[in-house]
Design a protein around this motif. Structure first.
Motif, PDB file in Angstrom:
ATOM      1  N   TYR A 109      44.408   7.302  24.284  1.00  0.00           N
ATOM      2  CA  TYR A 109      44.291   8.642  23.710  1.00  0.00           C
ATOM      3  C   TYR A 109      43.063   8.755  22.808  1.00  0.00           C
ATOM      4  CZ  TYR A 109      45.544  12.934  21.227  1.00  0.00           C
ATOM      5  OH  TYR A 109      45.536  14.201  20.695  1.00  0.00           O
ATOM      6  N   ARG A 110      42.665   7.666  22.192  1.00  0.00           N
ATOM      7  CA  ARG A 110      41.490   7.646  21.311  1.00  0.00           C
ATOM      8  C   ARG A 110      40.356   6.828  21.941  1.00  0.00           C
ATOM      9  NH1 ARG A 110      45.949   8.096  18.158  1.00  0.00           N
ATOM     10  NH2 ARG A 110      45.838   9.608  16.445  1.00  0.00           N
ATOM     11  N   VAL A 111      40.172   6.993  23.240  1.00  0.00           N
ATOM     12  CA  VAL A 111      39.145   6.246  23.951  1.00  0.00           C
ATOM     13  C   VAL A 111      37.761   6.565  23.374  1.00  0.00           C
ATOM     14  CG1 VAL A 111      38.887   8.041  25.727  1.00  0.00           C
ATOM     15  CG2 VAL A 111      38.267   5.671  26.250  1.00  0.00           C
ATOM     16  N   GLN A 112      36.928   5.551  23.283  1.00  0.00           N
ATOM     17  CA  GLN A 112      35.572   5.719  22.772  1.00  0.00           C
ATOM     18  C   GLN A 112      34.607   5.993  23.929  1.00  0.00           C
ATOM     19  OE1 GLN A 112      34.883   5.696  19.337  1.00  0.00           O
ATOM     20  NE2 GLN A 112      37.126   5.780  19.373  1.00  0.00           N
ATOM     21  N   GLN A 113      33.469   6.569  23.609  1.00  0.00           N
ATOM     22  CA  GLN A 113      32.489   6.943  24.633  1.00  0.00           C
ATOM     23  C   GLN A 113      31.667   5.723  25.062  1.00  0.00           C
ATOM     24  OE1 GLN A 113      31.854  10.324  25.919  1.00  0.00           O
ATOM     25  NE2 GLN A 113      31.077   8.877  27.427  1.00  0.00           N
ATOM     26  N   PRO A 114      31.714   5.338  26.333  1.00  0.00           N
ATOM     27  CA  PRO A 114      30.858   4.228  26.789  1.00  0.00           C
ATOM     28  C   PRO A 114      29.382   4.598  26.646  1.00  0.00           C
ATOM     29  CG  PRO A 114      32.591   4.720  28.391  1.00  0.00           C
ATOM     30  CD  PRO A 114      32.603   5.835  27.395  1.00  0.00           C
ATOM     31  N   HIS A 115      28.605   3.680  26.082  1.00  0.00           N
ATOM     32  CA  HIS A 115      27.172   3.924  25.975  1.00  0.00           C
ATOM     33  C   HIS A 115      26.413   2.610  25.980  1.00  0.00           C
ATOM     34  CE1 HIS A 115      28.374   3.369  21.743  1.00  0.00           C
ATOM     35  NE2 HIS A 115      27.118   3.056  21.491  1.00  0.00           N
ATOM     36  N   MET A 116      25.108   2.713  26.119  1.00  0.00           N
ATOM     37  CA  MET A 116      24.279   1.531  26.268  1.00  0.00           C
ATOM     38  C   MET A 116      22.964   1.723  25.533  1.00  0.00           C
ATOM     39  SD  MET A 116      23.303  -0.458  29.784  1.00  0.00           S
ATOM     40  CE  MET A 116      25.005  -1.025  29.880  1.00  0.00           C
ATOM     41  N   LEU A 117      22.512   0.667  24.888  1.00  0.00           N
ATOM     42  CA  LEU A 117      21.194   0.625  24.273  1.00  0.00           C
ATOM     43  C   LEU A 117      20.256  -0.108  25.231  1.00  0.00           C
ATOM     44  CD1 LEU A 117      22.224  -0.453  20.649  1.00  0.00           C
ATOM     45  CD2 LEU A 117      22.129   1.863  21.609  1.00  0.00           C
ATOM     46  N   TRP A 183      58.764   0.055  25.458  1.00  0.00           N
ATOM     47  CA  TRP A 183      58.142  -0.004  26.774  1.00  0.00           C
ATOM     48  C   TRP A 183      57.953  -1.442  27.221  1.00  0.00           C
ATOM     49  CZ3 TRP A 183      58.128   4.773  28.604  1.00  0.00           C
ATOM     50  CH2 TRP A 183      58.018   5.833  27.692  1.00  0.00           C
ATOM     51  N   CYS A 184      57.684  -1.586  28.507  1.00  0.00           N
ATOM     52  CA  CYS A 184      57.360  -2.904  29.066  1.00  0.00           C
ATOM     53  C   CYS A 184      55.831  -3.046  29.081  1.00  0.00           C
ATOM     54  CB  CYS A 184      57.964  -3.042  30.459  1.00  0.00           C
ATOM     55  SG  CYS A 184      59.777  -2.922  30.444  1.00  0.00           S
ATOM     56  N   SER A 185      55.288  -3.590  30.138  1.00  0.00           N
ATOM     57  CA  SER A 185      53.844  -3.768  30.173  1.00  0.00           C
ATOM     58  C   SER A 185      53.151  -2.408  30.260  1.00  0.00           C
ATOM     59  CB  SER A 185      53.442  -4.646  31.354  1.00  0.00           C
ATOM     60  OG  SER A 185      53.781  -4.030  32.572  1.00  0.00           O
ATOM     61  N   MET A 186      51.922  -2.371  29.795  1.00  0.00           N
ATOM     62  CA  MET A 186      51.176  -1.117  29.718  1.00  0.00           C
ATOM     63  C   MET A 186      49.738  -1.382  30.182  1.00  0.00           C
ATOM     64  SD  MET A 186      50.384   1.155  26.310  1.00  0.00           S
ATOM     65  CE  MET A 186      52.115   1.141  25.856  1.00  0.00           C
ATOM     66  N   GLU A 187      49.373  -0.815  31.323  1.00  0.00           N
ATOM     67  CA  GLU A 187      47.994  -0.918  31.819  1.00  0.00           C
ATOM     68  C   GLU A 187      47.167   0.136  31.104  1.00  0.00           C
ATOM     69  OE1 GLU A 187      45.541  -0.105  35.937  1.00  0.00           O
ATOM     70  OE2 GLU A 187      47.515  -1.055  36.092  1.00  0.00           O
ATOM     71  N   LEU A 188      46.428  -0.303  30.108  1.00  0.00           N
ATOM     72  CA  LEU A 188      45.694   0.614  29.242  1.00  0.00           C
ATOM     73  C   LEU A 188      44.224   0.642  29.653  1.00  0.00           C
ATOM     74  CD1 LEU A 188      45.820   2.451  26.715  1.00  0.00           C
ATOM     75  CD2 LEU A 188      45.146   0.434  25.381  1.00  0.00           C
ATOM     76  N   HIS A 189      43.733   1.835  29.954  1.00  0.00           N
ATOM     77  CA  HIS A 189      42.317   2.038  30.267  1.00  0.00           C
ATOM     78  C   HIS A 189      41.638   2.529  28.996  1.00  0.00           C
ATOM     79  CE1 HIS A 189      42.726   1.987  34.814  1.00  0.00           C
ATOM     80  NE2 HIS A 189      43.979   1.920  34.372  1.00  0.00           N
ATOM     81  N   THR A 190      40.683   1.747  28.511  1.00  0.00           N
ATOM     82  CA  THR A 190      40.089   2.066  27.225  1.00  0.00           C
ATOM     83  C   THR A 190      38.628   1.654  27.211  1.00  0.00           C
ATOM     84  OG1 THR A 190      40.295   1.729  24.828  1.00  0.00           O
ATOM     85  CG2 THR A 190      40.775  -0.153  26.242  1.00  0.00           C
ATOM     86  N   GLY A 191      37.851   2.267  26.334  1.00  0.00           N
ATOM     87  CA  GLY A 191      36.454   1.896  26.158  1.00  0.00           C
ATOM     88  C   GLY A 191      36.327   0.871  25.060  1.00  0.00           C
ATOM     89  N   ALA A 192      36.462  -0.409  25.417  1.00  0.00           N
ATOM     90  CA  ALA A 192      36.513  -1.449  24.389  1.00  0.00           C
ATOM     91  C   ALA A 192      35.715  -2.687  24.744  1.00  0.00           C
ATOM     92  CB  ALA A 192      37.970  -1.848  24.129  1.00  0.00           C
ATOM     93  N   SER A 193      34.971  -2.667  25.830  1.00  0.00           N
ATOM     94  CA  SER A 193      34.249  -3.863  26.259  1.00  0.00           C
ATOM     95  C   SER A 193      32.798  -3.812  25.806  1.00  0.00           C
ATOM     96  CB  SER A 193      34.321  -4.004  27.779  1.00  0.00           C
ATOM     97  OG  SER A 193      33.664  -5.180  28.204  1.00  0.00           O
ATOM     98  N   ASN A 194      32.183  -4.975  25.748  1.00  0.00           N
ATOM     99  CA  ASN A 194      30.781  -5.109  25.372  1.00  0.00           C
ATOM    100  C   ASN A 194      30.034  -5.885  26.451  1.00  0.00           C
ATOM    101  OD1 ASN A 194      30.472  -4.216  22.307  1.00  0.00           O
ATOM    102  ND2 ASN A 194      32.408  -5.306  22.490  1.00  0.00           N
ATOM    103  N   SER A 195      28.730  -5.685  26.511  1.00  0.00           N
ATOM    104  CA  SER A 195      27.892  -6.461  27.409  1.00  0.00           C
ATOM    105  C   SER A 195      26.561  -6.747  26.742  1.00  0.00           C
ATOM    106  CB  SER A 195      27.668  -5.735  28.741  1.00  0.00           C
ATOM    107  OG  SER A 195      26.850  -4.592  28.560  1.00  0.00           O
ATOM    108  N   TRP A 196      25.926  -7.846  27.197  1.00  0.00           N
ATOM    109  CA  TRP A 196      24.635  -8.266  26.665  1.00  0.00           C
ATOM    110  C   TRP A 196      23.753  -8.686  27.837  1.00  0.00           C
ATOM    111  CZ3 TRP A 196      29.379  -9.428  24.877  1.00  0.00           C
ATOM    112  CH2 TRP A 196      29.694  -9.131  23.534  1.00  0.00           C
ATOM    113  N   TYR A 197      22.589  -8.042  27.992  1.00  0.00           N
ATOM    114  CA  TYR A 197      21.678  -8.359  29.088  1.00  0.00           C
ATOM    115  C   TYR A 197      20.297  -8.643  28.523  1.00  0.00           C
ATOM    116  CZ  TYR A 197      18.737  -7.796  33.232  1.00  0.00           C
ATOM    117  OH  TYR A 197      17.825  -7.990  34.231  1.00  0.00           O
TER     118      TYR A 197
END
Length: 296
Positions: A109-117, A183-197
């Motif tokens: 519900y409080r998903v963050q906006q995916p963005h990239m530098l 509740w039991c298990s919850m497949e949550l789709h969220t903007g929480a990952s990071n990447s480094w290139y």
């Protein structure tokens, strides 16, 4: 934020405490504060137009990143739908049916906006023979990338300072020792990952002379992430779910699509034109041979 045609939409606004979904928008619009500056420069280092230093920076947003998540969330967000399992097969049913429907698939519900530098710095040099050499650094930093995670994990024990998840006792409900016992298990789709290139990029190009032109480019790079993806098909090598939903740093490692070495070479050669006109000239003049070589 999309609307359902008849208003049949809801969200579990507090995944740690809510026992039921709240009718209303799927999530809070995360794009209202998108600020996307760009900056670039070019400098003629020697003043003769043969050596250039270029650089750039941009903050970029992915505002169309939720399509797959919409479809998956529609299968398991209470009170309008839920996701259960019968004989190992997925079963999507309305909540009015009397089945143990406690498994959720939903968007944060409080998903963050995916963005990239994005940033780069490049030196270009003109060489004899109408050739040019480019050597540069290019990198990016992904923030709030879309990922799947267990939104209602089991509470672990600490054994010798390490987390341990004991097996549930026989006959215990699927909500046994869950963060939210409703509740039991919850497949949550969220903007929480990071990447480094980070990458070193070298290019050599030759303009058309004597019937020949070519380009050669080599990239030496490394890409790290903390798992990313919204559906199982997004990842063909490992799981899109992390090892420990409460500690994403455990999953920081080379991405499945990390390519350490990448070389491309292409060339076009214009064949000699032995005839000046006539039928033979029409048929045999103007031919070119091209090739592309890809090694990674």
């Amino acid at each position: 934020v999309p609307d359902e045609l008849k208003g049949h939409q809801a969200a579990l606004r507090d995944i740690q405490h809510d026992a039921a979904g709240t009718p209303g928008p799927l999530y809070l619009n995360p794009s209202l504060r998108n600020f996307s500056p760009r900056f670039g420069f070019a400098w003629d280092v020697t003043g003769d137009g043969k050596t250039a230093l270029r650089g750039g920076f941009a903050q970029l947003y992915d505002i169309g990143a939720f399509g797959v998540t919409y479809a998956i969330s529609a299968q398991g967000t209470p009170p309008l739908s839920c996701y259960s399992s019968e004989a190992g097969q997925p079963l999507t049913v309305p909540f009015s049916f009397r089945v143990p429907c406690k498994v959720l698939r939903m968007i944060d519900y409080r998903v963050q906006q995916p963005h990239m530098l994005d940033y780069n710095l490049t030196v270009e040099r003109q060489l004899p023979g109408r050739m040019g050499l480019t050597v540069g650094y290019a990198g990016s930093r992904g923030i709030n990338l879309m990922q799947n995670k267990e939104g209602n994990p089991q509470v672990p024990d600490l054994v010798d300072g390490r987390k341990f998840w004991p097996a549930p006792p026989p006959g215990s409900p699927c909500s046994f020792r869950r963060t939210n016992p409703n509740w039991c298990s919850m497949e949550l789709h969220t903007g929480a990952s990071n990447s480094w290139y980070n990458s070193l990029q070298v290019g050599l190009s030759k303009q058309l002379t004597h019937g020949l032109q070519f380009q050669s480019s080599y990239t030496w790079s490394k890409l790290l992430d903390e798992t990313q993806g919204q559906a199982g098909a997004d990842n063909a090598v490992s799981s899109i779910f992390g090892v420990d939903p409460s500690n994403r740093r455990v999953d920081k490692a080379p991405a499945d699509f990390d390519l350490r070495h990448n070389w491309r070479f292409n060339a076009i050669y214009q064949l000699p034109q032995p005839f000046t006109g006539g039928v033979l000239g029409t048929m045999l003049n103007g031919w070119r041979v091209g090739s592309i070589l890809s090694v990674q």
